[in-house]
Design an enzyme around this catalytic site. Structure first.
Site, mmCIF file in Angstrom:
data_model
loop_
_atom_site.group_PDB
_atom_site.id
_atom_site.type_symbol
_atom_site.label_atom_id
_atom_site.label_comp_id
_atom_site.label_asym_id
_atom_site.label_seq_id
_atom_site.Cartn_x
_atom_site.Cartn_y
_atom_site.Cartn_z
ATOM 1 N N GLY A 149 -6.267 -8.555 3.108
ATOM 2 C CA GLY A 149 -7.188 -7.454 2.887
ATOM 3 C C GLY A 149 -7.623 -6.766 4.151
ATOM 4 O O GLY A 149 -8.410 -5.821 4.111
ATOM 5 N N THR A 153 -0.500 -4.735 5.851
ATOM 6 C CA THR A 153 0.598 -4.019 5.199
ATOM 7 C C THR A 153 0.499 -2.522 5.445
ATOM 8 O O THR A 153 1.509 -1.858 5.708
ATOM 9 C CB THR A 153 0.589 -4.319 3.690
ATOM 10 O OG1 THR A 153 0.688 -5.737 3.487
ATOM 11 C CG2 THR A 153 1.737 -3.631 2.992
ATOM 12 N N ASN A 198 -7.809 -9.375 -1.955
ATOM 13 C CA ASN A 198 -7.004 -8.174 -1.716
ATOM 14 C C ASN A 198 -6.228 -7.854 -2.986
ATOM 15 O O ASN A 198 -5.598 -8.731 -3.571
ATOM 16 C CB ASN A 198 -6.053 -8.427 -0.544
ATOM 17 C CG ASN A 198 -5.269 -7.192 -0.164
ATOM 18 O OD1 ASN A 198 -5.491 -6.104 -0.702
ATOM 19 N ND2 ASN A 198 -4.355 -7.343 0.782
ATOM 20 N N SER A 202 0.107 -9.504 0.433
ATOM 21 C CA SER A 202 1.484 -9.975 0.642
ATOM 22 C C SER A 202 1.515 -11.485 0.490
ATOM 23 O O SER A 202 0.820 -12.198 1.214
ATOM 24 C CB SER A 202 1.975 -9.582 2.037
ATOM 25 O OG SER A 202 2.014 -8.189 2.177
#
Length: 1062
Positions: A149, A153, A198, A202
């Site tokens: 979070g 990414t 988040n 990922s």
């Protein structure tokens, strides 16, 4: 009077808009002129910069205070300044809202600009890595880390977008750019999931290499993935979801597609999607994301994704398989409908799959045993198959993307590379288990690399020491062979007996219980035991103490799939699964590596890749757990600052070298500030830098010179140098302006028709002069050559002197040129040009060298069979050349290995030969000693003896050692005599034979018996022993045809035609 107007843009830059007349000038500030006005560098605008905190933590006055560090973050965060430097490390705070700082104009503002000339930004890091790759020709990598979070990414996406927009492009390059960008939504769909922290977390580690050609254009890429959270496929915590792709397929899939896959538009119908009790999220639009993913798959090269979607649907159907039976009894499947769907989607036999889900196959001492599973085991086998199918499909998907991104230009084999590592943050939960342990290991290794990079050059100086946590202690504790935690865990997984998580913990206490950075409930003091469970062990990381619960460690580390389930997958008709489940696995009886060992090996490979590149670092921070814009949670941020090691990094950079530059870069940038280095420096780079810094007045305590870089301790030293450079630029610009004005005026004067001849007349006269001078020079050269040649011809017979050296050299040169064109082409060609007197000796040497070279080349081409043929021909030549009348006719005929095949020789004879290997066999005619009657026989040659054979009988054996000699006539007949000792009772006398292949036969006999010099070639007659002291005679005469008969005088008469005259 000029008015200075300052504008603060969202990146934190200071912009001075242009004046009314377009001028961009201010006497009171340092600036860089651009199309959008004057950009004031951060080094020169201290007052304006400090009003929103400091852009580089290295400039913090109280740099040892964590409170001052966090307060600076707060100031900048409140002003939407989310980026801050620690030297070359970028700290990024997630704003949880869209900021207008990622436009194309911003990209252009950071493109090609010095790292410290503009305010902190992710684009600055991207551009600095790109320029370093281009100028220094060294591969780069950007390491992005932070908690879930924190925006890792998104940061990697921004870097990819920056390269896609700013790098050179062509049609082919544009395709690569599109695929690089479109790989993100595909990997996010299959590898990301909604977690408590988040909505797009990922759940795998990703390292991407972006490959650039010599022009700086992205031409390819490669992705390395590791530690996919496969357990999420079968289980999610409350409030979390499975991987996005499952929900996107159900929500966005067309009716026909879902009907074919056997799915319903309701995630609540699938057991693998309901465990987190969070089927829908307000911030996620699964339907639109599905369209994005399908488009991205097409761009990447998935023209047909039917089989891929079959696998995704099959995982959902696997989760819906239910088992019946008592807890301790044999399990059976109660949902046959799911088996039918799975059989069709996976391309396997339904009955075989059903059997494999309720039984396991065991191979013991070469025997296969089938054992039924109970309810718990069957459910575990089903989940293991689901995880294996999804995990291996994800790996296949990454490889497929890599194929589409592969750089296929073979003419440019070593592209430059920039790596992007999206790495986990150091996350500590209330209950930390196996996956958290692996995650923390990753962060410990990356943190160790970052601290080493910061402190690497500090150790060479004599400045104050820096205290920082050495992560190598933790790395060794976890990874060390035989004694590390992973080795102990693997050993416990592999050992026979009742191994469990508790026995692993006990083994841990026995092996590394005395380590200062590890403790357990059993080994801890009374105070620590109150906060530790009995099933936990604690590691003292660089960022604090973390407790790990060992429950599930062994199961997750084993991560095994039953053999019969592998066999079913190997039989699948789905081409993706046949690549994921290789039949070689079934033949390999070696136990597969554990999950921890696989992860450790992949991390070691990753670290090796990273260490070969020049690193840059981006540290992402999450401001609050509620994902609210503008909210700054100081407690949470202090926790992340500690766990990311930011204070240690700051202390190292302040105590050591705040900035460092390679000699060539530093000298190239600042050489104009010193008269001795401007415009070029001819000596060593280090000497040039030393001369430059002395001229600039650097004090000894302000800098150090390393092997290849200059290290500057204080930022103010660099700022002062930048200010001097900006001032110098004005004087350089003035010189350039004056030079250009002078050039333009001279050009204008020369082009004036009133002051100078017309340009056409000037060009004509200039060109005519050139042509005339060329003609005169050619004539002089021709006359000189002729004069030298004639004089040399006159003195050609005298010793070498200046008068004849030109002529002699020409004659030699002409001979060598003629020789080169007329060199003999074969060994048999004996022609050779006649050399001049001065080159007779050299010519003879060249002739020998050429002959040796041709012989060497000819011999090099000879294969073993031809070599053997030539060796036999040489022996025949030595024996018969100029001695036997029919020898010349045998020369072009190849000798054969044997004249009789296996079928023509009686098996009894071959059996009688025993172990003796037959080397040659030929049909012959034998003449009796009495009466000379002709009889058909076979002559067999072995290693030790010659045999005379009549059908199935060995009539006579002649040992080579007892063979006295061989006699043959000089005519063209085929009669020869083998002379044997009369003392040997086994021999009845000499043997008279006739062969149609006399040259070949006697050559074979001579080689096998080693009697090359024992062959006598007679003219007129041959006398041989009949037996018991009696002798016989063979008379040879020339005639018109071959005739062998007994003469009236009792001799054997042989008449043979003469083929050659000698």
């Amino acid at each position: 009077m000029m008015e200075l107007r300052i504008q603060l843009i969202p990146t934190g830059e200071i912009i001075m808009p242009p004046g009314k007349n377009g001028e961009n000038y201010c006497h009171s500030c340092t600036k860089a002129v651009g199309s959008d006005g004057v950009r004031i560098t951060m080094e020169s605008a201290l007052t304006a910069r400090d009003r929103v905190g400091v852009q580089d933590f290295v400039l913090l006055e109280n740099f040892t205070s964590e409170a001052a560090f966090i307060e600076n973050l707060r100031k900048r965060f409140k002003e939407n300044l989310i980026y801050t430097y620690i030297g070359s490390v970028l700290v990024s705070v997630n704003p949880y809202k869209d900021l207008e700082i990622y436009t194309k104009n911003h990209m252009e503002r950071y493109r090609g600009v010095n790292f410290y000339e503009v305010s902190p930004h992710i684009y600055a890091v991207a551009d600095n890595s790109y320029r370093s790759m281009r100028t220094e020709r060294r591969d780069q990598c950007i390491l992005i880390s932070g908690e879930s979070g924190a925006g890792k990414t998104e940061a990697s996406k921004k870097i990819l977008q920056y390269y896609a927009i700013t790098c050179p492009a062509s049609d082919q390059v544009q395709t690569v750019k599109d695929r690089l960008l479109q790989s993100n939504p595909v990997l996010e769909a299959f590898g990301n999931a909604k977690t408590l922290r988040n909505d797009n977390s990922s759940r795998f580690g990703k390292y991407m290499d972006i490959q650039f050609d010599f022009k700086g254009a992205p031409v390819g890429g490669h992705i390395l993935n590791y530690l996919l959270e496969k357990s999420r496929v079968v289980h999610q915590n409350h409030g979390e979801r499975n991987f996005h792709i499952f929900y996107q397929l159900i929500e966005g899939g067309e009716e026909d597609l879902l009907r074919r896959l056997g799915l319903e538009k309701n995630p609540q119908q699938y057991q693998y999607l309901v465990k987190g009790n969070c089927p829908k999220v307000s911030s996620i639009n699964d339907r639109s994301d599905w369209k994005v993913v399908r488009k991205a798959l097409t761009v990447i090269g998935f023209n047909d994704d039917e089989e891929l979607l079959n696998i995704i649907a099959s995982v959902l159907h696997l989760g819906n398989i239910q088992f019946g039976g008592e807890d301790s009894g044999i399990a059976y499947i109660t949902t046959d409908t799911q088996i039918k769907y799975l059989s069709r989607l996976l391309g396997v036999d339904g009955l075989v799959l059903k059997e494999a889900l309720t039984h396991k196959k065991i191979i013991a001492k070469g025997e296969e045993l089938i054992s039924p599973l109970n309810l718990e085991q069957a459910a575990s086998a089903r989940d293991a198959l689901s995880k294996a199918v999804y995990g291996r499909t994800f790996t296949w998907l990454v490889n497929k993307i890599n194929d589409s991104l592969a750089f296929k230009d073979e003419s440019y084999k070593n592209p430059s590379v920039i790596g992007l590592l999206d790495i986990y943050g150091f996350e500590v939960f209330q209950h930390n288990r196996f996956s958290t342990f692996c995650t923390c290991l990753t962060v410990v290794l990356s943190s160790e690399m970052a601290i080493k990079d910061a402190v690497m050059f500090h150790a060479v100086s004599q400045w104050e020491p820096v205290q920082y946590f050495n992560n190598k202690i933790i790395c060794d504790l976890v990874e060390e062979k035989f004694k590390g935690i992973i080795s102990i865990l693997d050993e416990e997984c592999l050992r026979p007996g009742d191994a469990s998580d508790i026995t692993f913990l006990e083994k841990l206490e026995d092996t590394v219980g005395g380590h200062a950075h590890l403790t357990t409930h059993k080994l801890a003091d009374g105070k620590t035991r109150k906060v530790m469970g009995r099933e936990e062990f604690r590691l003292l990381h660089y960022a604090g103490e973390v407790n790990y619960n060992v429950n599930g460690f062994l199961d997750k580390n084993n991560d095994l799939l039953f053999r019969n389930l592998k066999e079913v997958m190997c039989m699948s008709e789905n081409t993706i699964l046949t690549q994921c489940f290789d039949r070689v696995e079934l033949k390999d009886n070696k136990r597969p590596e554990t999950a921890a060992t696989q992860f450790k090996n992949s991390l070691a490979k990753l670290m090796e890749i990273l260490m070969s590149k020049e690193p840059s670092y981006v540290r992402c921070i999450k401001p609050n757990d509620a994902k609210q814009a503008g909210r700054f949670d100081e407690v949470l941020i202090r926790h992340q600052v500690k766990y990311l090691g930011l204070m240690e990094n700051l202390r190292v950079r302040r105590a050591g070298f705040a900035y460092r530059r390679r000699y060539e870069i530093f000298l190239q940038r600042y050489k104009s500030l010193c008269p001795e280095t401007w415009p070029t420096w001819e000596g060593k780079q280090v000497d040039g830098v030393s001369t430059l810094v002395k001229h600039l007045g650097y004090k000894p305590e302000e800098y150090k010179l390393g092997r290849s870089k200059i290290f500057i301790r204080f930022p103010k030293t660099l700022f002062a140098t930048e200010d001097a450079l900006e001032t110098r630029k004005h004087s350089l610009a003035t010189k350039l302006q004056s030079g250009w004005k002078g050039y333009t005026q001279k050009t204008k004067y020369r082009n004036s028709p009133t002051l100078c001849p017309s340009p056409a007349v000037m060009i004509q006269s200039w060109w005519k002069g050139i042509l005339a001078r060329r003609r005169a020079q050619r004539k002089r050269q021709a006359v000189d050559s002729i004069r030298r040649f004639i004089k040399g011809f006159i003195y050609r017979h005298k010793e070498r002197c200046p008068e004849n050296e030109y002529f002699l050299d020409y004659v030699r040169y002409s001979f060598l040129i003629k020789l080169r064109k007329n060199l003999p082409k074969t060994v048999l060609d004996k022609s050779w040009p006649t050399p001049p007197a001065a080159l007779v000796e050299a010519s003879e040497l060249l002739r020998k060298m050429n002959m040796q070279n041709m012989v060497w080349r000819y011999c090099k081409k000879i294969n073993p069979e031809w070599k053997h043929q030539l060796e036999q021909k040489m022996v025949a030549s030595e024996i018969f050349k100029d001695k036997k009348d029919n020898y010349p006719q045998s020369v072009p005929k190849l000798f054969v290995g044997t004249r009789l095949n296996g079928e023509e020789i009686n098996p009894k004879v071959l059996q009688s030969l025993g172990n003796e290997k037959m080397k040659y066999a030929v049909p012959v005619t034998k003449y009796d000693r009495k009466g000379y009657k002709a009889r058909n026989r076979q002559l067999l040659l072995t290693s030790n003896s010659a045999f005379i054979v009549e059908e199935g009988k060995l009539k006579q054996r002649i040992d080579y050692a007892s063979l006295k000699g061989i006699s043959v006539s000089s005519l063209s007949d085929g009669v020869f005599v083998l002379h044997v000792p009369t003392e040997d009772n086994k021999q009845k006398g000499d043997v008279v034979l006739q062969s149609d292949h006399i040259i070949e036969t006697l050559t074979k006999v001579a080689i096998c018996a080693d009697k090359i010099h024992s062959i006598n070639i007679n003219q007129g007659s041959i006398t041989f022993t009949v037996g018991h002291g009696k002798e016989g005679t063979i008379d040879f005469t020339s005639g018109s045809e071959l005739l062998v008969a007994k003469a009236k005088n009792g001799h054997l008469s042989v008449t043979a035609p003469r083929l050659n005259s000698r």
